[in-house]
Design an enzyme around this catalytic site. Structure first.
Site, PDB file in Angstrom:
ATOM      1  N   GLY A   1       7.165  -2.346  -2.713  1.00  0.00           N
ATOM      2  CA  GLY A   1       6.617  -0.998  -2.811  1.00  0.00           C
ATOM      3  C   GLY A   1       7.317  -0.199  -3.890  1.00  0.00           C
ATOM      4  N   ARG A   2       8.339   0.562  -3.476  1.00  0.00           N
ATOM      5  CA  ARG A   2       8.996   1.490  -4.412  1.00  0.00           C
ATOM      6  C   ARG A   2       9.617   0.787  -5.602  1.00  0.00           C
ATOM      7  NH1 ARG A   2      12.453   3.921   0.304  1.00  0.00           N
ATOM      8  NH2 ARG A   2      12.249   1.705   0.838  1.00  0.00           N
TER       9      ARG A   2
ATOM     10  N   ASP B   1      12.860  -2.851   0.675  1.00  0.00           N
ATOM     11  CA  ASP B   1      14.039  -2.729  -0.198  1.00  0.00           C
ATOM     12  C   ASP B   1      14.116  -3.741  -1.332  1.00  0.00           C
ATOM     13  OD1 ASP B   1      14.709  -0.749   1.568  1.00  0.00           O
ATOM     14  OD2 ASP B   1      16.227  -1.924   2.635  1.00  0.00           O
TER      15      ASP B   1
ATOM     16  N   LYS C   1      -0.224  -4.477   9.185  1.00  0.00           N
ATOM     17  CA  LYS C   1       1.112  -4.193   8.639  1.00  0.00           C
ATOM     18  C   LYS C   1       1.826  -3.308   9.648  1.00  0.00           C
ATOM     19  CE  LYS C   1       3.360  -2.253   4.503  1.00  0.00           C
ATOM     20  NZ  LYS C   1       3.742  -0.877   4.850  1.00  0.00           N
TER      21      LYS C   1
ATOM     22  N   PRO D   1       0.853  -1.191   0.000  1.00  0.00           N
ATOM     23  CA  PRO D   1       0.000   0.000   0.000  1.00  0.00           C
ATOM     24  C   PRO D   1       0.887   1.239   0.000  1.00  0.00           C
ATOM     25  CG  PRO D   1       0.020  -1.040   2.183  1.00  0.00           C
ATOM     26  CD  PRO D   1       0.851  -1.903   1.280  1.00  0.00           C
TER      27      PRO D   1
ATOM     28  N   CYS E   1       2.871   3.320   9.782  1.00  0.00           N
ATOM     29  CA  CYS E   1       3.222   4.624   9.203  1.00  0.00           C
ATOM     30  C   CYS E   1       4.034   5.452  10.206  1.00  0.00           C
ATOM     31  CB  CYS E   1       1.965   5.379   8.792  1.00  0.00           C
ATOM     32  SG  CYS E   1       2.401   6.993   8.121  1.00  0.00           S
TER      33      CYS E   1
HETATM   34  C1  LIG Z   1       5.102   7.051  -1.149  1.00  0.00           C
HETATM   35  C2  LIG Z   1       4.851   5.998  -0.113  1.00  0.00           C
HETATM   36  C3  LIG Z   1       3.618   5.889   0.478  1.00  0.00           C
HETATM   37  C4  LIG Z   1       3.374   4.892   1.434  1.00  0.00           C
HETATM   38  N1  LIG Z   1       2.109   4.753   1.940  1.00  0.00           N
HETATM   39  C5  LIG Z   1       1.826   3.685   2.731  1.00  0.00           C
HETATM   40  C6  LIG Z   1       0.487   3.399   3.133  1.00  0.00           C
HETATM   41  O1  LIG Z   1      -0.464   4.091   2.766  1.00  0.00           O
HETATM   42  N2  LIG Z   1       0.294   2.316   3.942  1.00  0.00           N
HETATM   43  C7  LIG Z   1       1.327   1.508   4.355  1.00  0.00           C
HETATM   44  O2  LIG Z   1       1.094   0.531   5.066  1.00  0.00           O
HETATM   45  N3  LIG Z   1       2.586   1.758   3.991  1.00  0.00           N
HETATM   46  C8  LIG Z   1       2.861   2.801   3.178  1.00  0.00           C
HETATM   47  N4  LIG Z   1       4.136   2.988   2.733  1.00  0.00           N
HETATM   48  C9  LIG Z   1       5.182   2.013   3.088  1.00  0.00           C
HETATM   49  C10 LIG Z   1       5.263   0.904   2.039  1.00  0.00           C
HETATM   50  O3  LIG Z   1       4.080   0.141   2.020  1.00  0.00           O
HETATM   51  C11 LIG Z   1       6.449  -0.036   2.334  1.00  0.00           C
HETATM   52  O4  LIG Z   1       6.280  -0.580   3.613  1.00  0.00           O
HETATM   53  C12 LIG Z   1       7.792   0.684   2.281  1.00  0.00           C
HETATM   54  O5  LIG Z   1       7.868   1.542   1.158  1.00  0.00           O
HETATM   55  C13 LIG Z   1       8.960  -0.304   2.241  1.00  0.00           C
HETATM   56  O6  LIG Z   1       8.860  -1.144   1.121  1.00  0.00           O
HETATM   57  P1  LIG Z   1       9.726  -0.902  -0.230  1.00  0.00           P
HETATM   58  O7  LIG Z   1      11.169  -0.815   0.180  1.00  0.00           O
HETATM   59  O8  LIG Z   1       9.431  -2.099  -1.077  1.00  0.00           O
HETATM   60  O9  LIG Z   1       9.243   0.385  -0.835  1.00  0.00           O
HETATM   61  C14 LIG Z   1       4.404   4.005   1.817  1.00  0.00           C
HETATM   62  C15 LIG Z   1       5.664   4.137   1.224  1.00  0.00           C
HETATM   63  C16 LIG Z   1       5.897   5.099   0.269  1.00  0.00           C
HETATM   64  C17 LIG Z   1       7.262   5.197  -0.369  1.00  0.00           C
END
Ligand SMILES: Cc1cc2nc3c(=O)[nH]c(=O)nc-3n(C[C@H](O)[C@H](O)[C@H](O)COP(=O)(O)O)c2cc1C
Length: 324
Positions: free
Chosen positions: A226-227, A204, A141, A18, A102
């Site tokens: 995510g990213r 990551d 989460k 998300p 968050c």
């Molecule tokens: C722009 C952005 C918005 C995010 N919004 C949420 C969110 O609404 N709910 C949530 O549980 N995590 C949120 N996250 C965290 C991501 O779900 C994830 O846990 C975090 O980016 C680490 O994963 P990654 O390294 O694959 O990006 C957000 C992250 C980013 C970068």
């Protein structure tokens, strides 16, 4: 095996994270079509849901073709959270996810999101009441702890599991880290080893190879990206293929990348009209990364206001005849 309730059962699950202002319906659809096993809405404030705020209702719009899909909510007042969870359930998501991760000041500072890591009893109460109030599965989460001196993920996992959640996603950072440093997959692995419910590991993952490595290292039931999906939705199908077969597929050819980008743009416009074209501009840098003269192409695209002209400009610029 990632099992959530009676209906979801996925081997080598690779799911979309998300992300606020990112994982709208068009983004989720494009990730789904490119292999994401589960998608989530961005988090939605429970207070706004019960106020019937139009923006929150829009964020909760889901489509059959993206299933299984989860609506994620956050907040810190039990009654409000339960009401919001029931309203979300009425929209028929496959499960409901609660955000306890968050780190943003405006949310964690008010005791919601990862702020609830400081109030584990309240976190338990909220979780229990929501689980009891809904008939769909409830998941959560979270992060591994508030800071490096208070890693609490083993206890958090136990507490949430005891309240009846069906799966837990763990982002391997502390609240204090925000998005700095690296995710600690060793703690995710320790939490998985201690848990009786499925664990989805997160943090990551930007390549299929890293997904395979952390799957093996931590023993999780699924991974969340995510990213790493920005302008790269095929990361899901490539990761699934590697996990299922041991074979790493190459990145798609330029034509396919452009075709996916334009389809994503069409979904965005179908969902939001002309605003969908304008809001899509943030995705160009991600999709065009690595293309020759990408900056020049981007600077042209942000000045164009019709889909046809965008498609023509991209194809002319890259020397592609036809993509669809
Ligand atoms: C722009 C952005 C918005 C995010 N919004 C949420 C969110 O609404 N709910 C949530 O549980 N995590 C949120 N996250 C965290 C991501 O779900 C994830 O846990 C975090 O980016 C680490 O994963 P990654 O390294 O694959 O990006 C957000 C992250 C980013 C970068």
């Amino acid at each position: 095996m990632l099992k959530i309730g009676d209906k979801i059962q996925i081997q080598n699950a690779v799911v979309l994270a998300p992300m606020e202002e990112v994982t709208d319906l068009p983004f989720r659809k494009i990730c789904k079509e490119n292999g994401a096993d589960i998608v989530y809405t961005e988090f939605i404030p429970s207070e706004a849901i019960i106020r019937n705020a139009a923006k929150s209702l829009r964020k909760m719009e889901i489509a059959d073709e993206e299933r299984p899909v989860s609506i994620q909510i956050y907040g810190n007042q039990t009654e409000v959270m339960v009401k919001a969870a029931k309203l979300a359930e009425a929209l028929n998501p496959d499960f409901l996810d609660i955000n306890y991760g968050c780190p943003a000041k405006k949310i964690a500072g008010r005791g919601a999101g990862s702020g609830l890591l400081c109030y584990p009893d309240l976190m338990e109460t909220i979780t229990r009441e929501i689980v009891n109030a809904l008939s769909i599965p409830v998941t959560a989460k979270t992060r591994i702890g508030w800071d490096s001196d208070s890693i609490s993920i083993i206890e958090t996992t136990k507490r949430l599991e005891q309240q009846g959640i069906k799966a837990l996603t763990i982002h391997g950072r502390t609240k204090a880290q925000m998005f700095e440093g690296t995710a600690d997959w060793d703690w995710i692995g320790k939490a998985k080893a201690s848990a009786g419910i499925p664990i989805i590991g997160n943090g990551d993952i930007t390549t299929p190879e890293f997904a395979l490595e952390v799957f093996n290292r931590s023993g999780v039931d699924g991974v969340m990206i995510g990213r790493g999906s920005y302008g790269n939705p095929w990361i899901f199908s490539r990761t699934k293929h590697l996990l299922n077969t041991g074979i790493l597929l190459p990145e798609p050819e330029i034509e396919e990348k452009v075709e996916v980008m334009l389809r994503h743009l069409r979904y965005s416009m179908a969902c939001k009209g002309q605003h969908g074209l304008v809001s899509f501009r943030k995705h160009y840098p991600n999709y065009l990364k690595g293309f020759e003269n990408a900056a020049k192409l981007r600077s042209q695209l942000v000045l164009i206001n019709t889909y046809e002209q965008i498609a023509e400009t991209v194809m002319n610029f890259l020397g592609i005849k036809c993509v669809a």
